[in-house]
Design a protein around this motif. Structure first.
Motif, PDB file in Angstrom:
ATOM      1  N   ILE A   1       2.830  88.403  92.766  1.00  0.00           N
ATOM      2  CA  ILE A   1       3.648  88.953  91.682  1.00  0.00           C
ATOM      3  C   ILE A   1       2.831  90.079  91.059  1.00  0.00           C
ATOM      4  N   ARG A   2       3.457  91.182  90.811  1.00  0.00           N
ATOM      5  CA  ARG A   2       2.733  92.332  90.273  1.00  0.00           C
ATOM      6  C   ARG A   2       2.079  91.984  88.941  1.00  0.00           C
ATOM      7  N   THR A   3       0.852  92.437  88.788  1.00  0.00           N
ATOM      8  CA  THR A   3       0.095  92.152  87.575  1.00  0.00           C
ATOM      9  C   THR A   3       0.823  92.666  86.340  1.00  0.00           C
ATOM     10  N   SER A   4       1.422  93.859  86.440  1.00  0.00           N
ATOM     11  CA  SER A   4       2.135  94.412  85.286  1.00  0.00           C
ATOM     12  C   SER A   4       3.341  93.557  84.923  1.00  0.00           C
ATOM     13  N   ASN A   5       4.050  93.037  85.933  1.00  0.00           N
ATOM     14  CA  ASN A   5       5.196  92.165  85.656  1.00  0.00           C
ATOM     15  C   ASN A   5       4.744  90.863  85.009  1.00  0.00           C
ATOM     16  N   TYR A   6       3.649  90.286  85.528  1.00  0.00           N
ATOM     17  CA  TYR A   6       3.140  89.052  84.951  1.00  0.00           C
ATOM     18  C   TYR A   6       2.720  89.260  83.501  1.00  0.00           C
ATOM     19  N   SER A   7       2.070  90.371  83.232  1.00  0.00           N
ATOM     20  CA  SER A   7       1.637  90.680  81.870  1.00  0.00           C
ATOM     21  C   SER A   7       2.832  90.803  80.931  1.00  0.00           C
ATOM     22  N   LYS A   8       3.893  91.449  81.392  1.00  0.00           N
ATOM     23  CA  LYS A   8       5.095  91.603  80.565  1.00  0.00           C
ATOM     24  C   LYS A   8       5.740  90.249  80.292  1.00  0.00           C
ATOM     25  N   ILE A   9       5.755  89.383  81.295  1.00  0.00           N
ATOM     26  CA  ILE A   9       6.304  88.035  81.107  1.00  0.00           C
ATOM     27  C   ILE A   9       5.452  87.274  80.102  1.00  0.00           C
ATOM     28  N   GLU A  10       4.134  87.347  80.289  1.00  0.00           N
ATOM     29  CA  GLU A  10       3.194  86.632  79.429  1.00  0.00           C
ATOM     30  C   GLU A  10       3.311  87.065  77.973  1.00  0.00           C
ATOM     31  N   HIS A  11       3.603  88.336  77.732  1.00  0.00           N
ATOM     32  CA  HIS A  11       3.694  88.857  76.367  1.00  0.00           C
ATOM     33  C   HIS A  11       5.121  88.867  75.810  1.00  0.00           C
ATOM     34  N   GLY A  12       6.060  88.286  76.546  1.00  0.00           N
ATOM     35  CA  GLY A  12       7.431  88.178  76.059  1.00  0.00           C
ATOM     36  C   GLY A  12       8.226  89.468  76.111  1.00  0.00           C
ATOM     37  N   ILE A  13       7.748  90.449  76.874  1.00  0.00           N
ATOM     38  CA  ILE A  13       8.445  91.726  76.986  1.00  0.00           C
ATOM     39  C   ILE A  13       9.536  91.643  78.051  1.00  0.00           C
ATOM     40  N   ARG A  14       9.323  90.787  79.037  1.00  0.00           N
ATOM     41  CA  ARG A  14      10.248  90.676  80.155  1.00  0.00           C
ATOM     42  C   ARG A  14      10.519  89.210  80.445  1.00  0.00           C
ATOM     43  N   GLU A  15      11.753  88.914  80.843  1.00  0.00           N
ATOM     44  CA  GLU A  15      12.115  87.560  81.251  1.00  0.00           C
ATOM     45  C   GLU A  15      11.774  87.395  82.734  1.00  0.00           C
ATOM     46  N   PRO A  16      11.198  86.266  83.109  1.00  0.00           N
ATOM     47  CA  PRO A  16      10.852  86.071  84.522  1.00  0.00           C
ATOM     48  C   PRO A  16      12.082  85.780  85.371  1.00  0.00           C
ATOM     49  N   SER A  17      12.037  86.208  86.607  1.00  0.00           N
ATOM     50  CA  SER A  17      13.096  85.878  87.562  1.00  0.00           C
ATOM     51  C   SER A  17      12.903  84.431  88.008  1.00  0.00           C
ATOM     52  N   ILE A  18      13.881  83.887  88.676  1.00  0.00           N
ATOM     53  CA  ILE A  18      13.767  82.528  89.214  1.00  0.00           C
ATOM     54  C   ILE A  18      12.602  82.467  90.201  1.00  0.00           C
TER      55      ILE A  18
END
Length: 56
Positions: free
Chosen positions: A8-25
């Protein structure tokens, strides 16, 4: 966690971790697998599972 980050892309994980993005299934599956949890345990950490609605 480096093996996980490769899937999983580090930037996507960071966004999920900080509540900026909702994770996909798929991301939820990977995160749950990483921590040895189910998706339900991951999204309901307090153990408070939503009650299913009965039809009728």
């Amino acid at each position: 966690m480096s093996a996980f980050v490769r899937r999983i892309r580090t930037s996507n994980y960071s966004k999920i971790e900080h509540g900026i993005r909702e994770p996909s299934i798929e991301a939820l599956k990977k995160i749950a697998r990483l921590f040895g949890m189910t998706i339900d345990e991951l999204v309901h950490p307090e153990g408070k599972m939503p009650r299913s609605k009965s039809g009728g």
